[in-house]
Design a protein around this motif. Structure first.
Motif, short mmCIF file in Angstrom:
data_model
loop_
_atom_site.label_atom_id
_atom_site.label_comp_id
_atom_site.label_asym_id
_atom_site.label_seq_id
_atom_site.Cartn_x
_atom_site.Cartn_y
_atom_site.Cartn_z
N ARG A 24 0.59 -1.27 -0.15
CA ARG A 24 -0.14 -0.13 0.05
C ARG A 24 0.84 1.68 -0.40
O ARG A 24 0.64 2.27 0.61
CB ARG A 24 -1.09 -0.17 0.87
N ASN A 25 2.58 0.86 -0.92
CA ASN A 25 3.22 2.29 -0.87
C ASN A 25 3.64 2.39 0.41
O ASN A 25 3.62 3.91 0.39
CB ASN A 25 1.96 3.38 -2.01
N ALA A 26 3.20 1.99 1.02
CA ALA A 26 4.68 2.19 2.50
C ALA A 26 6.02 2.81 2.38
O ALA A 26 6.30 1.47 1.27
CB ALA A 26 4.33 0.70 3.59
N LEU A 27 6.37 3.66 2.70
CA LEU A 27 8.17 3.70 1.68
C LEU A 27 8.93 3.14 2.47
O LEU A 27 9.17 2.94 4.22
CB LEU A 27 8.14 5.03 2.09
N ASP A 66 7.69 0.89 6.29
CA ASP A 66 7.57 -0.42 6.20
C ASP A 66 8.19 -0.72 7.42
O ASP A 66 8.91 -0.91 7.77
CB ASP A 66 8.88 -0.37 4.86
N ILE A 67 7.17 -1.06 8.31
CA ILE A 67 6.92 -1.54 9.27
C ILE A 67 8.49 -2.48 9.48
O ILE A 67 8.50 -2.80 10.54
CB ILE A 67 6.30 -2.13 10.25
N GLU A 68 8.17 -3.58 8.51
CA GLU A 68 9.00 -5.06 8.46
C GLU A 68 10.28 -3.90 8.90
O GLU A 68 11.41 -5.12 9.42
CB GLU A 68 8.62 -5.41 7.38
N GLU A 69 10.82 -3.18 8.13
CA GLU A 69 12.48 -2.09 7.70
C GLU A 69 12.64 -2.31 9.71
O GLU A 69 13.49 -1.92 9.08
CB GLU A 69 12.14 -1.48 6.72
N GLU A 73 16.54 -1.41 10.25
CA GLU A 73 16.79 -0.17 9.78
C GLU A 73 16.77 0.32 11.15
O GLU A 73 17.86 1.54 11.39
CB GLU A 73 16.16 0.37 8.74
N ARG A 74 16.05 0.45 12.21
CA ARG A 74 15.51 0.73 13.29
C ARG A 74 15.64 -0.16 14.78
O ARG A 74 15.22 0.69 15.74
CB ARG A 74 14.38 1.96 13.15
#
Length: 259
Positions: A24-27, A66-69, A73-74
């Motif tokens: 859904r176009n999550a960044l 993008d929560i999976e990231e 990444e965080r």
């Protein structure tokens, strides 16, 4: 699969598309970086009159980050600071773009998507649009520098309602709260966005830039200086000013050149 930032220029209007339809176009982080680079490049193009930002696929503007990231990444303070510096860089690139910007919003406009839309000058949405920042259910807070655009746009009461209650607003309520400029019937959104961009492009581009500059400056608490007030008459030396006056008096359509 990673998402992409697409950019297409048609005449003097650029369309920037958030392209990650599988989510859904999550960044993801790469998209935030590419979005910043794209807007900076467009900002330097004096032939442009307008920039439109939209989501790919017609079903979502952007569902947020993008929560999976976040797991990779965080996962540490250092990485989180780097990640959000990239996000803030993209938001600033939108806010500081000298050309007028339009967010064309369909479907979910959540979290980072709402942050992007909040930095645009105009927000046109369809009836399907939904707005929110439901991160109270994810256990993390919004980065303060990312909150600034939403706070300026919606005010503290609505910002807190979105953040601490996690409410999702439909298009009509978002309009009532000042989150969007206007609500368009679903089938007419693309046509209205095109018409809006055309109206902007037909105006004097230097004037649009000056208006953006003054709206931003007038939100600062400091009083305008005499030099600033004097500079507001810079249009007197522009060819577009003479063209606009003569076109009006001659009852013809002006042809502005941005000089």
């Amino acid at each position: 699969m990673s998402g992409r930032i697409l950019c297409q220029i048609n005449n003097n209007t650029a369309t920037v598309t958030l392209d990650h339809p599988a989510k859904r176009n999550a960044l993801d982080l790469g998209m935030w970086r590419a979005l910043a680079a794209t807007l900076r490049s467009l900002a330097a193009d004096d032939t442009l009159r307008c920039v439109v930002l939209r989501g790919a696929g017609g079903e979502a503007f952007a569902a947020g980050g993008d929560i999976e990231e976040f797991l990779t990444e965080r996962e540490t303070l250092e990485h989180a600071q780097i990640y959000h510096a990239e996000v803030v860089g993209a938001l600033r690139a939108i806010a500081e773009c000298p050309h007028p910007t339009i967010a064309a919003i369909q479907g979910p406009c959540m979290g980072g998507g709402l942050e992007i839309a909040s930095q645009c000058d105009l927000r046109l949405c369809s009836k399907s649009a939904r707005f929110g920042v439901p991160i109270n259910r994810l256990g993390f807070s919004m980065y303060p520098e990312e909150m600034q655009g939403l706070l300026r746009l919606a005010g503290p009461a609505t910002t807190l309602e979105l953040l601490i209650e996690g409410r999702i607003l439909d298009a009509d309520e978002a309009l009532m709260r000042g989150l969007v400029t206007r609500v368009i019937p679903e089938a007419q959104l693309d046509a209205e966005v095109d018409a809006c961009a055309r109206r902007i492009a037909e105006g004097a581009p230097l004037v649009a830039r000056w208006h953006k500059q003054w709206v931003r400056r007038l939100q600062a608490p400091e009083a305008l200086s005499a030099d600033e007030l004097r500079s507001s008459f810079a249009y007197l030396d522009s060819a577009d000013y003479q063209e606009g006056l003569h076109a009006f008096l001659e009852k013809r359509k002006p042809e502005f050149r941005g000089c």
